[in-house]
Scaffold this motif. Structure first.
Motif, mmCIF file in Angstrom:
data_model
loop_
_atom_site.group_PDB
_atom_site.id
_atom_site.type_symbol
_atom_site.label_atom_id
_atom_site.label_comp_id
_atom_site.label_asym_id
_atom_site.label_seq_id
_atom_site.Cartn_x
_atom_site.Cartn_y
_atom_site.Cartn_z
ATOM 1 N N PRO A 179 0.780 -1.068 -0.002
ATOM 2 C CA PRO A 179 0.029 -0.005 -0.135
ATOM 3 C C PRO A 179 0.901 1.208 0.046
ATOM 4 N N CYS A 180 0.433 2.201 -0.861
ATOM 5 C CA CYS A 180 1.179 3.400 -0.784
ATOM 6 C C CYS A 180 0.361 4.456 -1.560
ATOM 7 N N ASN A 181 0.741 5.661 -1.152
ATOM 8 C CA ASN A 181 0.041 6.872 -1.749
ATOM 9 C C ASN A 181 0.651 7.290 -3.157
ATOM 10 N N VAL A 182 1.855 7.064 -3.166
ATOM 11 C CA VAL A 182 2.500 7.409 -4.582
ATOM 12 C C VAL A 182 3.392 6.073 -5.123
ATOM 13 N N LEU A 183 3.070 5.691 -6.245
ATOM 14 C CA LEU A 183 3.639 4.529 -6.883
ATOM 15 C C LEU A 183 5.061 4.861 -7.438
ATOM 16 N N GLY A 184 5.422 6.142 -7.857
ATOM 17 C CA GLY A 184 6.731 6.479 -8.194
ATOM 18 C C GLY A 184 7.078 6.368 -9.671
ATOM 19 N N VAL A 185 5.855 6.561 -10.433
ATOM 20 C CA VAL A 185 6.126 6.408 -11.823
ATOM 21 C C VAL A 185 5.749 7.782 -12.591
ATOM 22 N N HIS A 186 6.319 8.401 -13.556
ATOM 23 C CA HIS A 186 5.780 9.417 -14.307
ATOM 24 C C HIS A 186 5.176 8.999 -15.622
ATOM 25 N N LEU A 187 3.952 9.397 -15.875
ATOM 26 C CA LEU A 187 3.440 8.839 -16.974
ATOM 27 C C LEU A 187 2.999 9.891 -18.024
ATOM 28 N N HIS A 188 2.818 9.497 -19.421
ATOM 29 C CA HIS A 188 2.421 10.277 -20.405
ATOM 30 C C HIS A 188 1.536 9.917 -21.333
ATOM 31 N N TYR A 189 0.457 10.528 -21.602
ATOM 32 C CA TYR A 189 -0.505 9.978 -22.647
ATOM 33 C C TYR A 189 -0.011 9.992 -23.880
ATOM 34 N N VAL A 190 0.190 8.762 -24.765
ATOM 35 C CA VAL A 190 0.751 8.874 -25.999
ATOM 36 C C VAL A 190 -0.386 8.060 -26.746
ATOM 37 N N ASP A 191 -1.119 8.550 -27.721
ATOM 38 C CA ASP A 191 -2.083 7.764 -28.467
ATOM 39 C C ASP A 191 -2.838 6.664 -27.734
ATOM 40 N N THR A 192 -3.566 7.332 -26.963
ATOM 41 C CA THR A 192 -4.430 6.351 -25.774
ATOM 42 C C THR A 192 -3.821 5.447 -24.769
ATOM 43 N N HIS A 193 -2.419 5.489 -24.874
ATOM 44 C CA HIS A 193 -1.770 4.546 -24.117
ATOM 45 C C HIS A 193 -1.009 5.475 -22.825
ATOM 46 N N LEU A 194 -0.830 4.976 -21.691
ATOM 47 C CA LEU A 194 -0.060 5.571 -20.527
ATOM 48 C C LEU A 194 1.280 4.907 -20.550
ATOM 49 N N GLU A 207 11.271 -0.750 -7.113
ATOM 50 C CA GLU A 207 11.604 -2.087 -6.352
ATOM 51 C C GLU A 207 11.984 -3.163 -7.352
ATOM 52 N N ASP A 208 13.265 -3.724 -7.402
ATOM 53 C CA ASP A 208 13.796 -4.659 -8.179
ATOM 54 C C ASP A 208 13.593 -4.371 -9.542
ATOM 55 N N GLY A 209 13.729 -3.223 -9.816
ATOM 56 C CA GLY A 209 13.568 -2.847 -11.449
ATOM 57 C C GLY A 209 12.569 -3.430 -12.107
ATOM 58 N N LYS A 210 11.324 -3.548 -11.422
ATOM 59 C CA LYS A 210 10.126 -4.358 -12.250
ATOM 60 C C LYS A 210 9.776 -3.310 -13.379
ATOM 61 N N ILE A 211 9.557 -2.076 -12.720
ATOM 62 C CA ILE A 211 8.935 -0.962 -14.049
ATOM 63 C C ILE A 211 10.114 -0.438 -14.607
ATOM 64 N N SER A 212 10.059 -0.287 -15.889
ATOM 65 C CA SER A 212 11.284 0.459 -16.647
ATOM 66 C C SER A 212 10.576 1.525 -17.426
ATOM 67 N N VAL A 213 11.315 2.623 -17.706
ATOM 68 C CA VAL A 213 11.066 3.638 -18.831
ATOM 69 C C VAL A 213 10.728 2.961 -20.148
ATOM 70 N N GLY A 214 9.533 3.501 -20.660
ATOM 71 C CA GLY A 214 8.840 2.789 -21.662
ATOM 72 C C GLY A 214 7.855 1.840 -21.787
ATOM 73 N N ASP A 215 7.752 1.165 -20.425
ATOM 74 C CA ASP A 215 6.510 0.382 -20.270
ATOM 75 C C ASP A 215 5.213 0.895 -20.317
ATOM 76 N N VAL A 216 4.137 0.483 -20.487
ATOM 77 C CA VAL A 216 2.955 0.997 -20.617
ATOM 78 C C VAL A 216 1.939 0.436 -19.461
ATOM 79 N N MET A 217 1.495 1.319 -18.635
ATOM 80 C CA MET A 217 0.708 0.911 -17.586
ATOM 81 C C MET A 217 -0.650 0.443 -18.368
ATOM 82 N N ASP A 218 -1.117 -0.394 -18.225
ATOM 83 C CA ASP A 218 -2.053 -0.997 -19.056
ATOM 84 C C ASP A 218 -3.303 -1.309 -17.999
#
Length: 433
Positions: A179-194, A207-218
């Motif tokens: 549980p957290c208030n802020v996940l820690g990712v910066h998102l940008h809408y590009v052609d309907t994708h985050l 944490e553990d490098g799970k999320i990387s720049v370029g990944d799309v939050m789905d």
């Protein structure tokens, strides 16, 4: 003179390739895309214009929708599933999702049989060039689809956000964070994708490098984020405040390290170039032996944890050996995730109770019943170790046939422990060397 069609020949070859796999077919299977493309080409062949589409040619998804109630309860529910899906936004994407769902549910042959039997409906939508309207060719098509019923497709239907543009599938990961208030990712809408444009260091997301720049939050809390209104992520965080964070990502990189083509196109729109960024889990450029320490891949690891060894320098544990998964030349830690799933979902594999020992020089695995040596790998042959965060009892290590910088035949060896804490200690024992 034999009667055949080029598309049926293509489908037959693709089907044979899948059939020869001899196991479950996952999204990562290289023969899946040619097979699905062949099916799509057959369903598109001979489609007539208009029928409410005055300026474009109707796609096969429109045919399936119009067939609707005639399809029967099972197919009707699959059609509804696709219509309700928010990730596929075009007729092409919905048609592809429907084909994938039919493969999983083994309903494709039933659909084609019912279409073929409804002569008036088929003639309304297809011209004489269609395979579905030819008695002999449609019979051949049905015979091939009968063989498809025998292939166990294990496709992740949640992974649908890029079906509008491609049959190629990216890696799809489901994560659970504290549980957290802020996940820690910066998102940008590009052609309907985050799209993730940055990840805060020391944040939950890092944490553990799970999320990387370029990944799309789905998805967030199982709700699709494709085309979502701005602020939906914030609103969902507020709604589920105090609960664990359930979030799903389409990964920017494929298992071989290449950038997923549709995401590469999105990144160009925000001037992000991943080609200059290091790949997490990739061996160092100097070709030295790469081994990611266990605490780098386990979510709850403390870096100062010390495995317990006996007086002879060994750490010995009794576990179940589930088998191995071949990885060819790819010995990266990223492959542990899918390797564990591939091994444990193969019901044909034999389980063996074994002793796994981490000595000063390597890893030894012996059958408990007769002490026969089953596996013996030196640490110079071990490229990575880890486990899935959603299956903490299962763990594995990747090893090659020789030292890591020269190996061409890596395998991931998968084990099952009775306790998650024991699996953690074993991995730390391997990772400290």
């Amino acid at each position: 003179m034999s009667v055949t069609h080029p598309l049926l020949k293509i489908l037959k070859v693709a089907l044979l390739e899948l059939y020869n796999e001899g196991g479950k077919i996952y999204d990562t299977n290289l023969n899946l895309v040619p097979f699905c493309r062949a099916l799509e080409d057959i369903f598109r062949l001979g489609l007539q214009r208009n029928h409410g589409h005055w300026f474009t040619k109707a796609d096969y998804w429109t045919v399936f929708i119009k067939f609707g109630d005639k399809a029967g309860p099972g197919l009707f529910h699959l059609i509804k599933f696709v219509k309700d899906n928010q990730k596929a936004m075009t007729d092409q994407g919905r048609g592809r999702l429907f084909i994938r769902a039919c493969l999983v549910k083994k309903d494709l042959a039933s659909l084609v049989q019912k279409l073929r039997d409804d002569t008036a409906f088929i003639e309304m939508w297809y011209d004489s060039t269609s395979i579905l309207r030819d008695d002999i060719l449609s019979e051949i098509f049905l015979s091939l689809l009968a063989e498809v019923q025998n292939i166990p497709f294990s496709l992740y239907l949640k992974n649908a956000s890029f079906l509008d543009t491609t049959w190629d599938m990216a890696e799809y990961r489901d994560y659970e964070f504290v549980p957290c208030n802020v996940l820690g990712v910066h998102l940008h809408y590009v052609d309907t994708h985050l799209v993730v444009t940055d990840v805060d260091a020391e944040s939950v997301a890092a944490e553990d490098g799970k999320i990387s720049v370029g990944d799309v939050m789905d998805e967030l809390y199982t709700e699709s984020l494709r085309g979502a209104k701005r602020g939906k992520v914030r609103d969902l965080f507020q709604l589920y405040k105090g609960m664990p964070v359930y979030v799903s990502f389409v990964k920017a990189r494929l298992p071989n390290g290449e950038i997923y083509r549709p995401i590469a196109q999105l990144l160009r729109e925000v001037d992000i170039d991943l080609s200059h960024m290091p790949i997490k889990g990739e061996p160092p450029a100097d070709n030295s032996v790469y081994r990611k320490p266990a605490h780098a891949v386990l979510p709850e690891e403390e870096k100062d944890e010390i495995p317990v060894h006996g007086p002879d320098g060994k750490a010995e544990f009794t576990v179940v050996y589930r088998g191995f998964y071949p990885l060819a030349e790819d010995g990266r830690v990223d492959r542990i995730h899918d390797s564990i799933e591939n091994v444990i979902t193969d019901s044909g594999r034999r389980k063996e109770v074994v002793k796994i020992e981490t000595t000063e020089t390597g890893v030894e695995v012996r059958r408990l019943s007769d002490n026969e040596l089953l596996l013996n790998h030196s640490y110079t042959e071990v490229s990575a170790c880890g486990r899935r965060t959603d299956m903490l009892l299962y763990f594995g290590y990747i090893a090659g046939e020789t030292t890591c910088n020269m190996a061409k035949d890596f395998k991931c060896y998968v084990f099952e422990s009775e306790e998650a804490s024991e699996a953690k200690i074993i991995l730390c024992s391997i990772g400290e060397y």
